[in-house]
Design an enzyme around this catalytic site. Structure first.
Site, PDB file in Angstrom:
ATOM      1  N   GLU A 147       0.803  -1.236   0.000  1.00  0.00           N
ATOM      2  CA  GLU A 147       0.000   0.000   0.000  1.00  0.00           C
ATOM      3  C   GLU A 147       0.837   1.289   0.000  1.00  0.00           C
ATOM      4  OE1 GLU A 147      -3.859  -1.819   2.344  1.00  0.00           O
ATOM      5  OE2 GLU A 147      -2.187  -1.070   3.536  1.00  0.00           O
TER       6      GLU A 147
HETATM    7  C1  TNX Z   1      -4.513  -4.180   4.561  1.00  0.00           C
HETATM    8  S1  TNX Z   1      -3.009  -6.346   3.462  1.00  0.00           S
HETATM    9  C2  TNX Z   1      -3.260  -3.939   5.075  1.00  0.00           C
HETATM   10  C3  TNX Z   1      -3.143  -3.403   6.422  1.00  0.00           C
HETATM   11  C4  TNX Z   1      -4.471  -3.224   7.098  1.00  0.00           C
HETATM   12  C5  TNX Z   1      -5.373  -4.366   6.721  1.00  0.00           C
HETATM   13  C6  TNX Z   1      -6.692  -4.340   7.418  1.00  0.00           C
HETATM   14  C7  TNX Z   1      -1.829  -5.441   3.877  1.00  0.00           C
HETATM   15  C8  TNX Z   1      -0.522  -5.935   3.577  1.00  0.00           C
HETATM   16  N1  TNX Z   1      -2.077  -4.265   4.464  1.00  0.00           N
HETATM   17  O1  TNX Z   1      -2.421  -2.196   6.414  1.00  0.00           O
HETATM   18  O2  TNX Z   1      -4.259  -3.193   8.458  1.00  0.00           O
HETATM   19  O3  TNX Z   1      -5.584  -4.326   5.344  1.00  0.00           O
HETATM   20  O4  TNX Z   1      -7.401  -5.500   7.160  1.00  0.00           O
END
Ligand code: TNX
Length: 590
Positions: free
Chosen positions: A383
């Site tokens: 992200e």
């Molecule tokens: C996605 S999946 C994220 C996290 C959040 C989560 C909540 C991923 C590698 N990152 O930053 O906490 O969703 O479900």
């Protein structure tokens, strides 16, 4: 009268078929008391779930035969040899060999320090509930002799984590080539005793064990869970308790998500403000916190003693607001952002065009690597919405080289895939649709995969719309959804040989206490554990559901919180065996 459901072998529910897990609660096996247990005991009656009638499979017939033979030949044993989670590779029941642990039993172990440590752990598991002394002695050729023998046999053809557990009228013999194998044999043995064995205080019970032999080894080498200690901070004791839950189900990796926008949780001597400033917040504005190096070392060694490797994650280049608050020089505009206590993602990043950022990364990863006896260093990579294309891959490739120079193997979320390959590279898949050409391409170049599909393995997803905490962006995940997928075939174009294993992540935006953690972990963690450990041939929802039901009374007796998932046929009348008057500490919190 509830609607009649059918069991797997076609007998109507309510007949002895479903009773084997519950026998331990009947008077005479474990004395009944009205004293409340230390934990939640009010396991509700399972709502009758209509099952389609179908032909019994081979495993069901074998279970029925074992049950029938056991009842004819011996007094009732409280458990069947096959009632273990995760399901063992091979189970050969021998009901005529049922045995009960006597008060004078001795634990005899091969003369090896690591094996001796496992024997001591076994004694510590059994002493509180039984009140038996269970002395531990070593020997060059340990024999059960009416007790328990833990035999290290380097020539045993059981692999690095496998074990053989043989229960007969002469006692118990666990054989393994390694102390890790012995440890897993001990976890199985623990589950074969009545649930009362989880009592923190001595209870009156018949410590019966089912006769026969289990030969067992894992399907995948990497079996893990992740705890996000950044969104909310959790005390060392809470983490140790999570380690205990992992160990119970033969998981061997604990991934700690140590840094995120809301807080930096690990001391770094060369960049002290990461914790003096960056650790002071969490989601919702609470005080946050961090682990000193001594705290962290305590977690690592507690886990190692339970044959669990800690995988530290420093999430880069995104998810770094807490670092930018502490060190604005790392921010793209060199201005300190305000501390962040919300739950959005993808807005922060360290400046990938500034050399100072790479000094920071090298210093931080160097100190974290020095705290890490295990091979893995997780660099996040998820992200980072504002770091795109070649800037992102260029950053990742530099960080990958830093990790390699530290002698560690790189792990990152599957967004790392487009970056250049490096030997041993591991990607953690969290996708929800099982398809990604970029990941398939990285695997073709040699990457291995840890499977954490968001819609099956994310423990922060709600079970059902009314689950009081958790998310639902990847869907609702009830126990069946957590269980019914195959890591070996899950990502299209990724062969089973490229799959290192599975991991169940627990993100903690909505999780604020140990009870919250346990509510989301149990009973789904054992489902993921079974996918990582058990041969695919044992995969069977109905059988799993029955075996899982037997875990409920264990958690209740140990004072562990769990979600009373309505699709699991939890025993209806758990009772607490009579306590004897010897005060003991809770084994789960020691
Ligand atoms: C996605 S999946 C994220 C996290 C959040 C989560 C909540 C991923 C590698 N990152 O930053 O906490 O969703 O479900």
């Amino acid at each position: 009268m509830p609607a009649k459901r059918r069991t797997l072998d076609g007998t109507p529910a309510g007949e002895p078929h479903f009773c084997h897990n519950r026998r331990e609660y009947t008077p005479g096996v474990a004395a009944v008391s009205t004293t409340p247990s230390p934990g939640p005991t009010a396991v509700p009656a399972a709502a009758p779930v209509p099952l389609p009638a179908r032909e019994p499979d081979a495993a069901t017939l074998a279970r029925a035969a074992e049950r029938a033979a056991g009842e004819v030949l011996t007094p009732p044993a409280p458990h069947l040899l096959a009632d273990v989670v995760p399901a063992p590779q091979q189970v050969q029941p021998a009901p005529a060999e049922n045995w009960a642990l006597p008060a004078e039993a001795v634990i005899v172990v091969s003369a090896d320090p690591a094996a001796l440590a496992v024997a001591e752990q076994l004694a510590q598991l059994l002493r509180p509930a039984t009140g038996y002394p269970l002395p531990v002695t070593d020997a060059t050729a340990p024999e059960p002799a009416g007790g328990i023998a833990l035999v290290l046999d380097q020539a045993a053809d059981l692999g690095a984590e496998g074990y053989r557990l043989a229960i007969s009228t002469t006692g118990v013999r666990v054989t393994a080539a390694t102390a890790t194998g012995l440890f897993y044999g001990v976890q199985t043995l623990r589950q074969l005793l009545p649930a009362a064995i989880e009592s923190p205080v001595p209870v009156t019970a018949h410590w019966a064990l089912p006769g026969g032999t289990i030969t067992d080894a894992p399907r995948f080498p990497y079996r893990g869970a992740m705890l996000d200690v950044a969104r909310h901070f959790f005390a060392v004791e809470d983490v140790l308790r999570v380690v205990d839950h992992l160990a119970r189900y033969k998981l061997n990796h604990l991934h700690l998500h140590l840094t995120d926008d809301q807080g930096w949780r690990i001391a770094v001597d060369s960049w002290p403000k990461l914790t003096t400033i960056g650790a002071a917040t969490e989601v919702g504005g609470g005080p946050g916190g961090h682990y000193t190096k001594a705290d962290y070392a305590r977690i690592v060694s507690y886990a190692a003693a339970r044959h669990i490797t800690v995988v530290p994650e420093i999430d880069l280049p995104g998810h770094t607001n807490s670092a930018l608050v502490a060190y604005p020089e790392l921010a793209p505009d060199k201005v300190a952002p305000p501390p962040y206590t919300g739950t959005e993602v993808g807005f922060s990043y360290v400046d990938p065009t500034d050399e100072r950022t790479y000094d920071f990364v090298a210093d931080v990863l160097g100190e974290v690597a020095a705290l890490t006896p295990g091979p893995w260093l997780h660099i996040g990579g998820d992200e980072a919405f504002k770091v795109k294309g070649e800037v992102y891959t260029g950053f990742v490739e530099r960080v990958q080289r830093i990790v390699a120079d530290l002698g560690k193997t790189i792990v990152g979320w599957h967004q790392l895939a487009p970056a250049a390959h490096l030997d041993g590279r591991v990607l953690q898949w969290w996708g929800t649709n099982g398809e990604d050409p970029s990941t398939v391409d990285a695997v073709r170049r040699g990457a291995r995969l840890i499977l954490s599909p968001g819609n099956h393995a994310y423990l922060d997803m709600k079970y059902a719309p009314d689950t009081p905490i958790g998310h639902d962006w990847a869907g609702l995940i009830d126990v069946r959804k957590a269980y019914d997928w195959d890591p070996g075939t899950h990502v299209a174009g990724v062969p089973a040989e490229a799959v290192l294993g599975v991991e169940a992540p627990l993100w903690t935006e909505s999780v604020t206490s140990l009870a919250d953690i346990e509510l989301l972990l149990l009973p789904r963690l054992p489902a993921i554990a079974e996918l990582g450990w058990s041969p695919r041939a044992t995969h069977d929802w109905a059988a799993f559901r029955d075996r899982l039901a037997g875990q409920g009374p264990r958690w209740a007796t140990a004072g562990v919180t769990f979600h009373h998932a309505p699709e699991i046929p939890w025993p209806t009348a758990p009772t607490v065996p009579a306590q004897r008057n010897v005060p003991q500490t809770d084994p789960a919190t020691r």
